[in-house]
Design a protein around this motif. Structure first.
Motif, PDB file in Angstrom:
ATOM      1  N   LEU A 208       0.847  -1.189   0.000  1.00 46.61           N
ATOM      2  CA  LEU A 208       0.000   0.000   0.000  1.00 46.61           C
ATOM      3  C   LEU A 208       0.883   1.239   0.000  1.00 46.61           C
ATOM      4  CD1 LEU A 208      -2.687  -1.124   2.613  1.00 46.61           C
ATOM      5  CD2 LEU A 208      -2.900  -1.107   0.116  1.00 46.61           C
ATOM      6  N   VAL A 222      -7.567   2.440  -0.028  1.00 45.51           N
ATOM      7  CA  VAL A 222      -7.940   1.040  -0.257  1.00 45.51           C
ATOM      8  C   VAL A 222      -9.387   1.003  -0.757  1.00 45.51           C
ATOM      9  CG1 VAL A 222      -8.378  -1.188   0.855  1.00 45.51           C
ATOM     10  CG2 VAL A 222      -6.333   0.130   1.445  1.00 45.51           C
ATOM     11  N   ASP A 293      -9.199  -3.440  -4.438  1.00 42.60           N
ATOM     12  CA  ASP A 293      -8.222  -4.158  -3.622  1.00 42.60           C
ATOM     13  C   ASP A 293      -8.850  -5.341  -2.898  1.00 42.60           C
ATOM     14  OD1 ASP A 293      -5.823  -2.293  -3.824  1.00 42.60           O
ATOM     15  OD2 ASP A 293      -7.367  -0.904  -3.112  1.00 42.60           O
ATOM     16  N   LEU A 388      -4.363  -8.059   2.696  1.00 43.18           N
ATOM     17  CA  LEU A 388      -3.593  -6.925   2.199  1.00 43.18           C
ATOM     18  C   LEU A 388      -2.151  -6.982   2.696  1.00 43.18           C
ATOM     19  CD1 LEU A 388      -6.231  -4.072   2.676  1.00 43.18           C
ATOM     20  CD2 LEU A 388      -5.486  -5.096   0.505  1.00 43.18           C
TER      21      LEU A 388
END
Length: 479
Positions: A208, A222, A293, A388
């Protein structure tokens, strides 16, 4: 039905419960030192450790947000969760006020428990019109509780459960824990953790973006597609929105919804409509996928897959996706395709029987909250953030799975609370200090604030709840 026993073995502490969830998600144990927990069971009238379940599941999700913030900012922050506040958020739909009034009742009058002709109980879920009409069609009776009660005298409980299930309806026969443990589905889930994370595709690592020194929340930038309804899945999206994600809730005009739950769980989200049976809307979804995402889905097993949006297909269309799936009874075993809701899973897997035994009640007794729903919601959010984290470190596309039945198995493992049924049941006035006032597309809301307290990036909902279909199916620019 066999007489159950109540185990008096040592219960896991809340930190133990968080640690178990954290390690099941594959996250680094060192982060656990950043979480502070206060309060103790009982906080609701139940023989089960519902306070621990609320605090642990919500706390693990809040800690995951702090972990992602540390990866993006280079700094840690402290996380705190009070058990009383966590339990209030576990009952958020009960405490919701719209325009100063309680939200309208959403349960259909024939939903509930009934005794069948063999003396056993079934729970009927009729809150969606097609589920209600299907049950009444099988029973051949009017839309009236007394008529349903009379018609079920001609049925054995498990036969009615099976017939309704084969028709795609949602009914559960009451079982004890012993009976559930002997049932093929209970055996299929035995020993499984409450959430699983599996790599389902290849993609390069995708960290990220770095965050500025101040102001930005953990999930800033996100993008989350939220294909969910009712409580568990929507709570996951609401949680991710509270930490800054751009959550786009996707519904369809032909699908039923429950208005008070849309209002309560829509905080922080935008809302669009797509009918995936329509070629143009399916193309719009694929355009959204390229920028997404995370995708969270809580429709019936294989429902999205039949429309070309199952986990493998989405991972091919968008390598690096974190695909999060909620089911009622798990993805293995003979009931892997079975529909269900929290109240039904409580009934089928032994909780209503066990709670009644503890209360010396002749009738089944529900838990004092939709514990399986809400815990599952926070575990879905935890899994999304763990995915993630994995994507950033290892690359790949990831599939997170959570089921209400597996969450129930986890709740059982938290043990029983002696004297817990004597705890008071908090009313609206008892939790007013935990509420916030928010605007919405439905009028002014009073709603429970988020119980996960992050010292540097307090959780909040930047967007109001809005009616379904308010927004266009498109992403906001990344911050």
């Amino acid at each position: 039905m066999p007489t159950p026993t109540i185990s008096q073995t040592t219960r896991p502490t809340p930190p133990d419960a968080v640690a178990g969830l954290w390690l099941a998600a594959g996250l680094p144990a060192a982060a656990l030192d950043r979480l502070q927990l206060s309060g103790a069971d009982p906080v609701l009238p139940s023989s089960f450790a519902v306070g621990t379940a609320a605090q642990a599941s919500l706390g693990a999700s809040a800690l995951a947000a702090a972990m992602l913030w540390q990866q993006r900012s280079g700094r840690w922050q402290d996380v705190a969760v009070d058990m009383r506040h966590a339990v209030a958020e576990f009952r958020s739909e009960r405490y919701l006020r719209v325009g100063g009034e309680p939200a309208p009742e959403f349960r259909d009058k024939v939903s509930g428990l009934y005794r069948c002709g063999d003396g056993r109980w079934v729970r009927v879920h009729a809150n969606f019109p097609h589920h209600r009409d299907g049950v009444l069609r099988i029973l051949g009776c009017l839309h009236d509780p007394a008529a349903v009660r009379s018609a079920l005298q001609k049925w054995d409980a498990e036969a009615f459960e099976a017939t309704a299930s084969e028709a795609g309806l949602v009914v559960a026969a009451l079982r004890s824990f012993d009976e559930w443990d002997r049932h093929a589905q209970g055996q299929a889930l035995h020993g499984m953790p409450p959430l699983t994370i599996e790599r389902i595709g290849e993609a390069p690592p995708q960290p990220l973006a770095a965050l500025p020194a101040t102001g930005a929340r953990p999930l800033c930038g996100v993008r989350v597609l939220d294909f969910t309804r009712i409580i568990a899945g929507p709570v996951a999206g609401r949680t991710l929105a509270a930490h800054g994600a751009d959550v786009l809730h996707v519904s369809a005009a032909h699908l039923p919804s429950i208005a008070p739950l849309v209002i309560d769980t829509g905080r922080g989200k935008r809302a669009c409509q797509l009918d995936l049976r329509d070629p143009d809307d399916k193309r719009a979804l694929h355009k959204l996928l390229h920028g997404a995402d995370v995708l969270i889905q809580g429709y019936r097993p294989q429902g999205l897959a039949e429309l070309g949006a199952g986990p493998e297909a989405v991972a091919r269309a968008r390598p690096g996706i974190v695909y999060v799936t909620l089911s009622a009874y798990g993805h293995v075993g003979p009931w892997a395709g079975k529909r269900g809701f929290d109240s039904l899973v409580q009934t089928a897997s032994g909780f209503n029987h066990a709670e009644a035994f503890a209360a010396h009640s002749d009738e089944p007794l529900r838990l004092p909250a939709q514990v399986l729903d809400h815990a599952a919601g926070y575990l879905l959010a935890l899994g999304a953030m763990a995915g993630l984290h994995r994507r950033a470190a290892e690359g790949g596309s990831w599939h997170v799975r959570v089921s209400l039945a597996q969450v129930g198995q986890w709740l059982r493992g938290l043990g029983r609370v002696e004297g817990g049924l004597q705890a008071p049941d908090p009313c609206f006035e008892d939790v007013e200090d935990l509420l916030v006032t928010l605007p919405s597309g439905f009028g002014e809301l009073r709603a429970v604030s988020h119980a996960g307290r992050l010292s540097e990036t307090p959780a909040y909902w930047a967007l109001p709840s809005v009616p379904l279909g308010t927004h266009a199916p498109e992403w906001l620019p990344r911050a």
